[in-house]
Design a protein around this motif. Structure first.
Motif, PDB file in Angstrom:
ATOM      1  N   GLU A  16       1.266   4.095  -2.941  1.00 14.63           N
ATOM      2  CA  GLU A  16       0.232   5.311  -2.694  1.00 14.63           C
ATOM      3  C   GLU A  16       0.603   6.376  -3.530  1.00 14.63           C
ATOM      4  OE1 GLU A  16       0.267   8.665   1.232  1.00 14.63           O
ATOM      5  OE2 GLU A  16       1.691   6.889   1.289  1.00 14.63           O
ATOM      6  N   GLY A  17      -0.902   7.306  -3.772  1.00 15.44           N
ATOM      7  CA  GLY A  17      -0.638   8.078  -4.782  1.00 15.44           C
ATOM      8  C   GLY A  17      -0.694   7.794  -6.281  1.00 15.44           C
ATOM      9  N   GLU A  59       0.861  -1.159  -0.039  1.00 11.80           N
ATOM     10  CA  GLU A  59       0.008   0.158  -0.118  1.00 11.80           C
ATOM     11  C   GLU A  59       0.772   1.223   0.115  1.00 11.80           C
ATOM     12  OE1 GLU A  59      -0.189  -2.627   2.005  1.00 11.80           O
ATOM     13  OE2 GLU A  59      -2.453  -3.304   1.247  1.00 11.80           O
ATOM     14  N   ALA A  60       2.163   1.165   0.820  1.00 11.46           N
ATOM     15  CA  ALA A  60       2.693   2.421   0.931  1.00 11.46           C
ATOM     16  C   ALA A  60       3.630   2.555  -0.487  1.00 11.46           C
ATOM     17  CB  ALA A  60       3.881   2.191   2.001  1.00 11.46           C
TER      18      ALA A  60
END
Length: 397
Positions: A160-161, A156-157
């Motif tokens: 991100e974006g 997820e990290a």
């Protein structure tokens, strides 16, 4: 004395003659069966479960016991989460050679084989697109999670974006594909109906001219009433046939539970019938003129090029016109019969636009009907060779 208008009697005669035509009835029934069959077949194919069997082997160089099995299972879970009817199942083999043998014998659709530098999805003679896409997505997610753990972070990290949504400045993204499909259907129906019923008008006029039946009819009713009746009768038949085809398709969609987007099709279909009426009136007048100026079938074939060009232009406009070209086409009489309903299906169109386009089409239909009446009265009583439009205009009515 009967008070029924002469054109109404001719209209009824045209309808009754066609209703007794066995070829016309058979073709209508066959088309209805094909439409319903196509919808049912599509529903069957959509609801049919597709199962992919993937042969896998253990990869001893990793900490996981069998990552290939996890990838196949992940592909199956993703397919189920999307509400699809696709299944993925892993079949274990001891070695890569045994996995390939399972594929070669038909016991597996493909083999997912791991190596130090990546993965290979091996098929026998072909690899279905659904199988490739499902395994590719699952493998990407697996690699992302594996590499994220190695880097001390989370998938997820890392992502991100990266999320994005789609939008259109003009139109509805969900209806884009639907507009393309329905546009093809509208265009094809308009093309077929215009040719079938248009040629029926022209041949009917030509036959009455050759047999001199029109001379007998002219002693009983005004010539223009004969023209009006032929145009009205064949227009009515075309509208009834289109309504039958559309109704059969919508009924089949509802009975097969594949009518998810029917609610957005119905308004556009209603406008299509209205615009078809205006467009066909224009073409019907043109076909009647061609029939009155011809002296034999060969003449009719040679002189029908302008009308056929307009019909084909409407077909291509419905299938390929986009953007500003589609907007312009939606105001051109005859072509607007297809272009405007497609615009209304694919984007938000203010109500005044279809109304204005319809007024233009009806005005063109009225003008051409009156012009066609003059040519028809002058040419239909003339025997001998074929007439050109210029020669027909010089004749006395």
């Amino acid at each position: 004395m009967s008070t029924t208008p002469a054109w109404a009697i001719v209209t009824l005669r045209e309808v009754m003659v066609k209703a007794r035509d066995r070829g016309y009835l058979i073709s209508t029934v066959v088309t209805l069966v094909l439409i319903v069959g196509a919808v049912v077949f599509n529903a069957y194919m959509s609801s049919r479960t597709t199962e992919y069997t993937v042969a896998v082997t253990a990869m001893q160089s990793t900490a996981l016991d069998n990552p290939a099995t996890e990838i196949v299972d992940a592909a199956n879970e993703a397919a189920q989460a999307d509400g699809g009817d696709t299944r993925f199942e892993a079949v274990s083999a001891d070695t890569a050679e045994q996995a390939e043998e399972l594929v070669r014998s038909g016991e597996a659709d493909a083999a997912l084989l791991a190596a130090y530098d990546g993965w290979t999805l091996t098929g026998n003679e072909e690899l279905p697109a659904g199988l490739q896409q499902g395994i590719a997505d699952a493998l990407r997610d697996y690699a992302l999670e594996f590499n994220a753990v190695g880097a001390g972070t989370t998938p997820e990290a890392l992502l991100e974006g990266s999320e994005f949504q789609t939008a259109l400045l003009n139109g509805n993204a969900e209806n884009a594909l639907l507009a393309t499909i329905v546009g093809f259907v509208f265009s094809f129906l308009f093309y077929m109906a215009s040719i079938i019923f248009g040629m029926a008008i022209a041949n009917s006029v030509l036959e009455e001219k050759q047999n001199r039946v029109v001379e007998i009819l002219a002693t009983a009713i005004p010539i223009r009433q004969l023209l009006y009746g032929k145009v009205a009768g064949n227009t009515l038949l075309a509208m009834i046939q289109l309504a039958l085809y559309g109704g059969a398709a919508l009924l089949a969609l509802n009975l097969t539970d594949t009518a998810d987007l029917v609610g957005s099709i119905i308004p556009a279909s209603g406008w299509f019938l209205v615009f078809f009426l205006a467009g066909f009136l224009i073409l019907a007048s043109a076909w009647a003129m061609l029939g009155s100026m011809a002296s034999r079938s060969e003449d009719l074939t040679n002189s029908s090029t302008p009308v056929m060009t307009v019909i084909i232009a409407a077909l291509f406009a419905g299938m390929f016109a986009k953007g500003q070209l589609l907007v312009i086409a939606s105001y051109v009489p005859v072509i607007s019969s297809v272009a405007m309903p497609i615009r209304m299906l694919g984007s938000e169109v203010p109500l005044w636009e279809p109304l204005l386009s319809l007024v233009i089409a009806l005005a063109a239909a009225y003008a051409l009907l009156r012009f066609g009446e003059k040519i028809y009265r002058r040419a239909v009583m003339q025997s001998g060779g074929a007439l050109t439009l210029r020669k027909a205009m010089k004749l006395e009515s």
